[in-house]
Design an enzyme around this catalytic site. Structure first.
Site, PDB file in Angstrom:
ATOM      1  N   ASN A 210       0.847  -1.204   0.000  1.00  0.00           N
ATOM      2  CA  ASN A 210       0.000   0.000   0.000  1.00  0.00           C
ATOM      3  C   ASN A 210       0.878   1.247   0.000  1.00  0.00           C
ATOM      4  OD1 ASN A 210       0.498   0.893   2.850  1.00  0.00           O
ATOM      5  ND2 ASN A 210      -0.273  -1.171   3.207  1.00  0.00           N
ATOM      6  N   LYS A 289       7.860 -17.273 -10.955  1.00  0.00           N
ATOM      7  CA  LYS A 289       7.131 -16.151 -11.563  1.00  0.00           C
ATOM      8  C   LYS A 289       5.893 -16.659 -12.337  1.00  0.00           C
ATOM      9  CE  LYS A 289       7.595 -12.389 -14.807  1.00  0.00           C
ATOM     10  NZ  LYS A 289       8.320 -11.871 -15.952  1.00  0.00           N
ATOM     11  N   PHE A 323      -5.061   3.310  14.524  1.00  0.00           N
ATOM     12  CA  PHE A 323      -5.424   4.295  13.508  1.00  0.00           C
ATOM     13  C   PHE A 323      -6.600   3.739  12.707  1.00  0.00           C
ATOM     14  CE2 PHE A 323      -2.377   7.849  12.829  1.00  0.00           C
ATOM     15  CZ  PHE A 323      -1.606   7.653  13.956  1.00  0.00           C
ATOM     16  N   LYS A 337     -14.247   0.772  15.181  1.00  0.00           N
ATOM     17  CA  LYS A 337     -12.905   0.195  15.391  1.00  0.00           C
ATOM     18  C   LYS A 337     -12.469   0.329  16.853  1.00  0.00           C
ATOM     19  CE  LYS A 337     -11.277   0.283  10.691  1.00  0.00           C
ATOM     20  NZ  LYS A 337     -10.682   0.992   9.584  1.00  0.00           N
TER      21      LYS A 337
HETATM   22  O1  PMT Z   1       2.701   6.217   6.549  1.00  0.00           O
HETATM   23  P1  PMT Z   1       2.135   7.521   6.042  1.00  0.00           P
HETATM   24  O2  PMT Z   1       2.400   7.732   4.568  1.00  0.00           O
HETATM   25  O3  PMT Z   1       2.571   8.695   6.889  1.00  0.00           O
HETATM   26  O4  PMT Z   1       0.534   7.452   6.146  1.00  0.00           O
HETATM   27  C1  PMT Z   1      -0.086   7.446   7.381  1.00  0.00           C
HETATM   28  C2  PMT Z   1      -1.238   6.395   7.438  1.00  0.00           C
HETATM   29  C3  PMT Z   1      -2.335   6.801   6.483  1.00  0.00           C
HETATM   30  C4  PMT Z   1      -0.708   5.020   7.065  1.00  0.00           C
HETATM   31  C5  PMT Z   1      -1.731   6.409   8.935  1.00  0.00           C
HETATM   32  O5  PMT Z   1      -2.196   7.683   9.247  1.00  0.00           O
HETATM   33  C6  PMT Z   1      -2.848   5.387   9.126  1.00  0.00           C
HETATM   34  O6  PMT Z   1      -4.016   5.663   8.936  1.00  0.00           O
HETATM   35  N1  PMT Z   1      -2.463   4.140   9.537  1.00  0.00           N
HETATM   36  C7  PMT Z   1      -3.379   3.006   9.663  1.00  0.00           C
HETATM   37  C8  PMT Z   1      -3.655   2.407   8.327  1.00  0.00           C
HETATM   38  C9  PMT Z   1      -4.569   1.211   8.424  1.00  0.00           C
HETATM   39  O7  PMT Z   1      -4.129   0.125   8.219  1.00  0.00           O
HETATM   40  O8  PMT Z   1      -5.786   1.503   8.826  1.00  0.00           O
HETATM   41  P2  PMT Z   1      -6.987   0.400   9.001  1.00  0.00           P
HETATM   42  O9  PMT Z   1      -8.193   1.208   9.241  1.00  0.00           O
HETATM   43  O10 PMT Z   1      -6.982  -0.549   7.865  1.00  0.00           O
HETATM   44  O11 PMT Z   1      -6.571  -0.411  10.284  1.00  0.00           O
HETATM   45  C10 PMT Z   1      -7.026  -0.065  11.592  1.00  0.00           C
HETATM   46  C11 PMT Z   1      -5.951  -0.338  12.618  1.00  0.00           C
HETATM   47  O12 PMT Z   1      -5.718  -1.736  12.709  1.00  0.00           O
HETATM   48  C12 PMT Z   1      -4.626   0.291  12.331  1.00  0.00           C
HETATM   49  O13 PMT Z   1      -4.090   0.770  13.547  1.00  0.00           O
HETATM   50  C13 PMT Z   1      -3.799  -0.839  11.769  1.00  0.00           C
HETATM   51  O14 PMT Z   1      -2.411  -0.669  12.078  1.00  0.00           O
HETATM   52  C14 PMT Z   1      -4.370  -2.043  12.505  1.00  0.00           C
HETATM   53  N2  PMT Z   1      -4.308  -3.296  11.747  1.00  0.00           N
HETATM   54  C15 PMT Z   1      -4.878  -3.405  10.525  1.00  0.00           C
HETATM   55  C16 PMT Z   1      -4.846  -4.611   9.858  1.00  0.00           C
HETATM   56  C17 PMT Z   1      -4.223  -5.725  10.463  1.00  0.00           C
HETATM   57  N3  PMT Z   1      -4.146  -6.878   9.854  1.00  0.00           N
HETATM   58  N4  PMT Z   1      -3.677  -5.588  11.680  1.00  0.00           N
HETATM   59  C18 PMT Z   1      -3.719  -4.401  12.329  1.00  0.00           C
HETATM   60  O15 PMT Z   1      -3.215  -4.295  13.456  1.00  0.00           O
END
Ligand code: PMT
Length: 406
Positions: A210, A289, A323, A337
């Site tokens: 991503n 591949k 986040f 969340k």
């Molecule tokens: O890195 P930058 O370019 O500065 O950009 C910042 C950002 C956009 C990446 C950051 O601000 C952000 O939003 N990070 C979280 C991205 C994300 O994965 O969001 P989500 O809504 O999909 O996930 C929710 C939370 O669960 C997040 O804290 C994520 O780290 C966590 N997660 C998600 C999936 C997973 N399999 N395990 C997790 O722990």
């Protein structure tokens, strides 16, 4: 942050070298400016070696440099660049010049040219210090908003006893920290931060990933370290350099991030998941591949572990910050969340907004707390966002301590 340290000509000039080291512990970039008198007591080379910056020793630079415009207006450039000017030691002569607006060398010119806050730490013979002329200059500077770190009493280099000795390095450093708003409210805490993207292999050539640059997570790690925390930064691949004094653990896939978080989270007081973690990965990555065919191609994906939710289920007294990267229904999704992942705070960003989300230097976020508080922040640098998040973490920690949680 960048500060200018003005060193003027007194025996205490050598102590300025120790002050540089102390200020560097606060992650401050120190630009040393020496008066001609200071150079009689200590060489510019000492400060250049300590700071890694060219030491400014005169208004017109060296002879060669003085021929160019850049050097002639350097005091203006430095004046605009700095967050603080501290003069230590400040002699009676320099105090008099500063109080009366005399600008006949780089340091005194810089004082007039800068809008940054100014701190002075005087050092001189006791009679010179107590002289009404010096005291009047001190009062003039104080009235103008200059912060004065009072000299200590004791044996002076001239053999006399009384006030006039340069204040202790800690006293000067704490005046600098207070003025710059540097806090140490996370001292004693271990803060684990995740940052950047995860990368899932499709075959030896192709990946699923991503757009995360890691900037948000690295800003959090940097801010937490500056506030005194021991920081563990678990990072997916990024082009960023880890902040100094941070325990940096690079990972690539979600599985690696999961394993590393698991290993390190038990020793952490605070976990902040800023990484953009893959929710799905190829069910069976191909060892060779994948060849181009003619028709459509299906890629089977399987869910990855939800690291944040797993931490939420085994939270204990840990403070957990997640986040939410959203493209619609920001508040609704963030509130969901918050409970679904068992977090204390969810930092929600609408990644479609200009100046927010992926690979920007700024972010626009709303903090959703478990106690129902919702704090919408305007667009600000990711470093400032990081500090606002850490303010709430520090509040939660204080509340825990109030309830006797260790
Ligand atoms: O890195 P930058 O370019 O500065 O950009 C910042 C950002 C956009 C990446 C950051 O601000 C952000 O939003 N990070 C979280 C991205 C994300 O994965 O969001 P989500 O809504 O999909 O996930 C929710 C939370 O669960 C997040 O804290 C994520 O780290 C966590 N997660 C998600 C999936 C997973 N399999 N395990 C997790 O722990």
């Amino acid at each position: 942050m960048r500060i200018a340290l003005g060193v003027s000509g007194g025996v205490a000039a050598y102590k300025a070298a120790e002050l540089v080291r102390r200020l560097q512990q606060e992650k401050l970039d120190v630009q040393v400016v020496m008066t001609r008198g200071a150079q009689e007591f200590i060489t510019p080379l000492t400060f250049a070696a300590l700071t890694g910056n060219k030491v400014i020793t005169g208004l017109f630079g060296d002879k060669e440099a003085s021929a160019n415009v850049e050097s002639a207006i350097e005091h203006i450039a430095v004046a605009q660049r700095i967050d603080l000017l501290v003069v230590a030691p400040a002699t009676a002569d320099v105090l008099a010049k500063l109080a009366n607006g005399i600008a006949d060398d780089f340091l005194t010119t810089l004082y007039l040219a800068t809008k940054a806050p100014v701190i002075i730490a005087p050092a001189m013979n006791v009679n010179m210090w107590e002289h009404p002329a010096t005291q009047k200059n001190i009062e003039t500077l104080r009235a103008r908003g200059v912060r004065v770190v009072q000299p200590d009493e004791g044996y002076l280099a001239c053999g006399m006893v009384g006030p006039g000795r340069l204040a202790g390095i800690e006293a000067i450093a704490s005046a600098v920290c207070e003025t710059l708003g540097l806090r140490h409210d996370l001292e004693g805490l271990t803060v684990l931060v995740t940052a950047g993207p995860t990368v899932e292999d499709v075959d030896p050539v192709r990946v699923l990933t991503n757009r995360s640059s890691g900037k948000m997570g690295y800003a959090l790690a940097d801010a937490a370290a500056r506030r005194g925390a021991h920081v563990i930064l678990i990072s997916g691949p990024t082009e960023l350099r880890a902040p100094a004094e941070v325990d940096w653990l690079p990972v690539r896939s979600t599985e690696e991030m999961h394993r590393t978080v698991r290993e390190r989270a038990s020793g952490a007081d605070v976990v902040i998941m800023a990484a953009a973690v893959a929710d799905y990965r190829p069910a069976s990555p191909e060892p060779k591949k994948i060849k181009r065919g003619t028709g459509k191609m299906m890629l089977e994906l399987e869910p990855t572990a939800d690291i944040l939710a797993e931490l939420g289920r085994n939270k204990g007294s840990k403070i957990l910050v997640g986040f939410a990267a959203e493209t619609e229904h920001l508040a609704e999704n963030a509130r969901h969340k918050l409970t679904a992942k068992g977090a204390d705070i969810i930092v929600a960003n609408d990644v479609t907004q200009e100046g927010a989300g992926f690979d920007t230097d700024t972010n626009i976020v709303v903090l959703f707390s478990r106690d129902g508080r919702e704090t919408a922040l305007p667009r600000m640098s990711k470093f400032d966002v990081a500090n606002r998040i850490l303010d709430q973490v520090a509040e939660l920690r204080l509340a825990q301590l109030g309830k006797g949680v260790k």
